[in-house]
Design an enzyme around this catalytic site. Structure first.
Site, PDB file in Angstrom:
ATOM      1  N   TYR A   1      24.962  27.789   5.000  1.00 17.15           N
ATOM      2  CA  TYR A   1      24.721  28.165   6.794  1.00 17.15           C
ATOM      3  C   TYR A   1      25.323  29.320   6.529  1.00 17.15           C
ATOM      4  CZ  TYR A   1      23.367  26.885  11.592  1.00 17.15           C
ATOM      5  OH  TYR A   1      22.287  26.447  12.282  1.00 17.15           O
TER       6      TYR A   1
ATOM      7  N   LYS B   1       8.712   2.472   1.980  1.00 14.70           N
ATOM      8  CA  LYS B   1       7.348   3.787   1.591  1.00 14.70           C
ATOM      9  C   LYS B   1       8.273   4.819   0.531  1.00 14.70           C
ATOM     10  CE  LYS B   1       2.750   4.075   0.158  1.00 14.70           C
ATOM     11  NZ  LYS B   1       2.401   3.289   0.142  1.00 14.70           N
TER      12      LYS B   1
ATOM     13  N   ASP C   1      -0.735   2.971   6.921  1.00 18.16           N
ATOM     14  CA  ASP C   1      -0.502   1.386   7.423  1.00 18.16           C
ATOM     15  C   ASP C   1      -1.354   1.873   9.005  1.00 18.16           C
ATOM     16  OD1 ASP C   1       0.367  -0.367   5.869  1.00 18.16           O
ATOM     17  OD2 ASP C   1       2.011  -0.362   6.656  1.00 18.16           O
TER      18      ASP C   1
ATOM     19  N   ALA D   1     -14.783  -5.429   4.338  1.00 15.33           N
ATOM     20  CA  ALA D   1     -15.195  -3.947   4.217  1.00 15.33           C
ATOM     21  C   ALA D   1     -14.296  -3.068   5.442  1.00 15.33           C
ATOM     22  CB  ALA D   1     -16.787  -3.688   4.818  1.00 15.33           C
ATOM     23  N   GLY D   2     -13.516  -3.133   5.010  1.00 18.84           N
ATOM     24  CA  GLY D   2     -12.227  -2.665   5.939  1.00 18.84           C
ATOM     25  C   GLY D   2     -12.333  -0.941   4.932  1.00 18.84           C
TER      26      GLY D   2
ATOM     27  N   ASN E   1      -3.727 -10.410  -0.053  1.00 19.14           N
ATOM     28  CA  ASN E   1      -2.659 -10.926  -0.313  1.00 19.14           C
ATOM     29  C   ASN E   1      -1.471 -11.777   1.342  1.00 19.14           C
ATOM     30  OD1 ASN E   1      -0.616 -11.220  -2.318  1.00 19.14           O
ATOM     31  ND2 ASN E   1      -0.446  -8.784  -2.495  1.00 19.14           N
TER      32      ASN E   1
ATOM     33  N   ASN F   1       0.162  -0.897  -5.939  1.00 25.87           N
ATOM     34  CA  ASN F   1       0.038   0.282  -5.116  1.00 25.87           C
ATOM     35  C   ASN F   1       1.047   1.601  -6.198  1.00 25.87           C
ATOM     36  OD1 ASN F   1      -2.479  -0.338  -4.108  1.00 25.87           O
ATOM     37  ND2 ASN F   1      -2.073   0.400  -1.784  1.00 25.87           N
TER      38      ASN F   1
END
Length: 751
Positions: A37, A92, A135, A193-194, A287, A320
């Site tokens: 610092y 994540k 999301d 179809a998202g 899922n 994923n």
């Protein structure tokens, strides 16, 4: 307790949550703090002010990803809000760090307006090397990603769109290969179809499928051109509208080759599966309940249904985590400006290729020890496979460079080695030896050649160019096993029962006739014991090195090579050495397998041989002979042995590395103790060769360091033999065999 209760307990255990921030530089002294610092930090600030790209040089930006969400479409929970989404975003971050060593800040924005959301993320661009959107509900997610890709200069990736597309795309490449169908000919039906479905359909087109062969169904049925004219069908769905009669999902699936489910569970019946074309491909990825259950889909047909789901308890999980950590790893390491279609395709192709390769034992064990082999039940690599990092990230980096998205270039061969080092110091150290072995491969005899692990190791050794492996055993059995494992290679085999090896029997009799072995017994040993056969093969120069011991006790496996090959001319004792790797340190531990109660001459010899081994790994040895005493603080027969051995080595002109002892273990490895209390020691840095006073302490010591100290162990490596010989531990994995084969080749090169 149920899963929910366990999860709550997992998250609330102190400290709450799943992540923390840690420092990467020392902060122990006043000077450390002045560098970290004020006032020292001004120097990198000024460098970055002059050239903003220096932020990648002087800060963590290049390894920092922002995981950003507004909580509007969280898992299957729906719009639960920004605050409630935080556990997912932390999770994540855990996956980024665990699988690709990428640091994450999770950012939860309480903002539903796509344009305001974009402006907020844009303002954070200087902080991050990349942005992972997470999301966010459709169609807002399309708008947000498209604008950010256009307006900021770092990679942006919406995993909910592209993650499933890429991983299922890899699965599609392999499923089509197994079903012997061409991508361009596949008739594909989507349920859902998202955002994920539309991105997946787009990606399949990038892989080579035809858009006109894709039929997309939403909750109202097939998206037709007639329906598309209705304002209720948004612009993203319209691109997959087809000029076909209206109908429902059952109508769409009739005669199709591929079903892709990204909707809700239980929509597909057995009859619908039966209506599909031959050898259908079914990706039911809703899922936790897929559109049709795994067993039900398999039972619906007599031909080969290739099935994938989003679940971990069935084969072929579309997960994923196989994509985003490694895509970002490659993108960050070339300082990419974006994650483009070429990079996504490269990821899918690399994953598909990896699934066709032999699977490491550690991965097999993680999934219950059942065989894992390329075929209908294995079309995607497992998430815990460590090879995904250094297969996918370089492919993504290469695609970024070739497509012009990269700001910096990389030597991709060196880059793969850097990635391996991220998985642990042991991989970094083994890479040194592997590269040496590949520079001048030798012939390595593998005893116990019918063993499946030996055959798989031989395949990898040959495939990687490490050595020319010779499998010793029944040739027909070896070739049959190799074929059943799907290994595409022609192994070199020495079959003692078929070939003419009378000269081997003669040589064994000559060596052991005065030890009670008759010529007949020698012949029986050559034909029936691959350890004796391999030992004579190496002693006669027909192979350069020997590996054995996979299914024998260590002493019984060691006995034949000691009897036939023996120790080197200037060496009287062999020894077993382990290399233990920690995060920032490597130590060689001896003797852990051979000499039970060594005297001072043996200890001295073991130390010399271990120092020579360390140099094969490009480690300059500093040896400590260990005891419970420090430099004479206790004087008895036990402490005098390592003390006298140290003096012998210090007086030996052939020993050109520092040696000292006797000393306690903490004295040997703690710099402050060594320099502060024992500044007179011959060691000016902590020891990296630790010689234990006897076999008992050596074996106990290395196992405690491995199990409680978190060290990775490579070995045992046998030193002191006249020709390279290494004795495996019973139950060693294929990677251990490959590693020791590499060490054996380097041993042979030294000779």
């Amino acid at each position: 307790m149920g899963l929910d209760e366990d999860a709550l307990d997992y998250h609330l255990t102190d400290p709450p949550g799943k992540i923390e921030i840690s420092t990467t530089k020392p902060t122990n002294t006043q000077r450390d703090l002045s560098l970290a610092y004020s006032p020292g930090v001004a120097a990198p600030c000024m460098e970055i002010a002059e050239d903003e790209t220096d932020a990648y040089t002087y800060t963590a930006k290049g390894n920092l990803v922002g995981v950003v969400s507004n909580g509007s479409a969280v898992l299957g929970l729906g719009d639960i809000g920004a605050q409630a989404s935080k556990p997912v975003m932390e999770g994540k971050g855990v996956l980024f760090k665990r699988f690709a060593d990428i640091d994450v800040f999770d950012i939860e924005l309480d903002e539903e307006d796509p344009h305001k959301f974009v402006e907020a993320v844009k303002m954070m661009e200087p902080t991050f090397g990349g942005i992972n959107l997470e999301d966010i509900t459709a169609p807002a997610c399309f708008t947000i990603e498209e604008r950010l890709r256009e307006e900021i200069d770092i990679p942006v990736f919406h995993d909910d769109q592209h993650g499933t597309a890429i991983i299922s795309g890899a699965a599609l490449l392999n499923a089509a290969d197994i079903a012997d169908k061409e991508l361009e000919d596949l008739e594909i039906v989507f349920s859902g179809a998202g955002a994920s479905a539309i991105a997946t359909a787009r990606f399949y087109v990038s892989l080579g499928c035809r858009a006109e062969n894709i039929t997309m169904c939403d909750s109202s049925g097939i998206i037709t051109e007639a329906r598309a004219e209705d304002d209720g069908v948004n612009e993203y769905k319209r691109q997959f509208a087809r000029d076909v009669p209206e109908g429902d999902l059952a109508d769409a699936m009739e005669g199709s080759d591929v079903f892709v489910g990204l909707s809700i569970g239980g929509l597909v019946s057995r009859e619908m599966v039966q209506s599909m074309a031959s050898d259908p491909i079914i990706f039911a990825m809703a899922n936790p309940d897929p559109e049709i259950g795994y067993e039900e889909a398999k039972a619906a047909r007599d031909d080969d249904v290739i099935m994938a789901t989003g679940r971990s308890d069935y084969p072929n999980q579309v997960n994923n985590v196989l994509g985003f950590p490694f895509i970002f790893r490659g993108a960050l390491d070339v300082r990419a400006t974006e994650i483009n279609e070429e990079m996504k395709v490269a990821c899918a192709e690399a994953l598909a290729d990896l699934a066709r390769q032999d699977v490491p034992d550690a991965v097999v064990k993680a999934y219950g020890d059942d065989p894992i082999q390329y075929g209908p039940d294995y079309i995607i690599p497992k998430p815990v496979d460590p090879r995904v990092l250094f297969q996918v990230a370089p492919a993504v980096a290469r695609a970024a460079i070739e497509s012009g998205a990269a700001r910096t270039d990389l030597d991709l061969d060196e880059y793969e080695e850097e990635l391996e080092a991220r998985l642990g110091k042991s991989r970094e150290m083994m890479r040194v030896v592997l590269n040496k072995a590949k520079s001048d491969p030798k012939t390595v005899a593998l005893a116990e050649g019918e063993n499946e692990k030996m055959i798989r190791a031989a395949y990898q050794i040959q495939e990687q160019g490490i050595a020319v492996p010779i499998l010793i055993g029944d040739e027909s059995e070896i070739r049959q096993t190799a074929a059943s494992l799907g290994l595409d290679f022609e192994p070199q085999v020495a079959d003692p029962a078929v070939g003419d090896y009378d000269d081997y029997a003669d040589r064994l009799h000559e060596l052991r006739c005065r030890k009670g072995i008759t010529r007949t017994e020698a012949g029986e040993l050559i034909e029936g014991d691959s350890n004796y056969f391999g030992s004579v093969m190496v002693e006669q120069g027909d192979a350069d090195a020997l590996l054995t011991g996979l299914s024998h006790h260590y002493p019984s496996a060691l006995r034949p090579p000691l009897q036939v090959i023996g120790t080197a001319d200037d060496v009287d004792y062999a020894a077993g050495v382990y290399m233990l790797t920690f995060k920032n340190r490597v130590v060689f531990v001896a003797d852990a397998t051979v000499n039970q109660a060594p005297d001072e001459e043996v200890l001295a010899e073991v130390t010399k041989q271990t120092g020579m081994l360390a140099r094969r790994f490009n480690v300059e040895p500093r040896a400590a002979l260990l005891s419970y005493s420090n430099f004479g603080s206790v004087d008895n027969e036990g402490t005098r042995k390592p003390r006298n051995a140290a003096r012998m080595l210090q007086d030996d002109p052939e020993v050109d590395f520092p040696v000292d002892g006797e000393m306690q273990a903490d004295t040997a490895v703690v710099d402050d103790i060594l320099e502060g209390t024992y500044g007179f020691s011959e060691l000016d840095q902590p020891a990296n060769v630790l010689v234990f006073p006897n076999l008992e302490s050596g074996n106990i010591g290395y196992k405690l360091l491995q199990r409680l100290g978190g060290a990775d162990a490579i070995g045992p490596m046998l030193v002191g033999m006249d020709r390279p010989v290494h004795v495996l531990q019973r139950g060693d994995e294929v990677k251990d065999i490959v590693n020791l084969a590499s060490v054996a080749v380097v041993d042979a090169q030294e000779e």
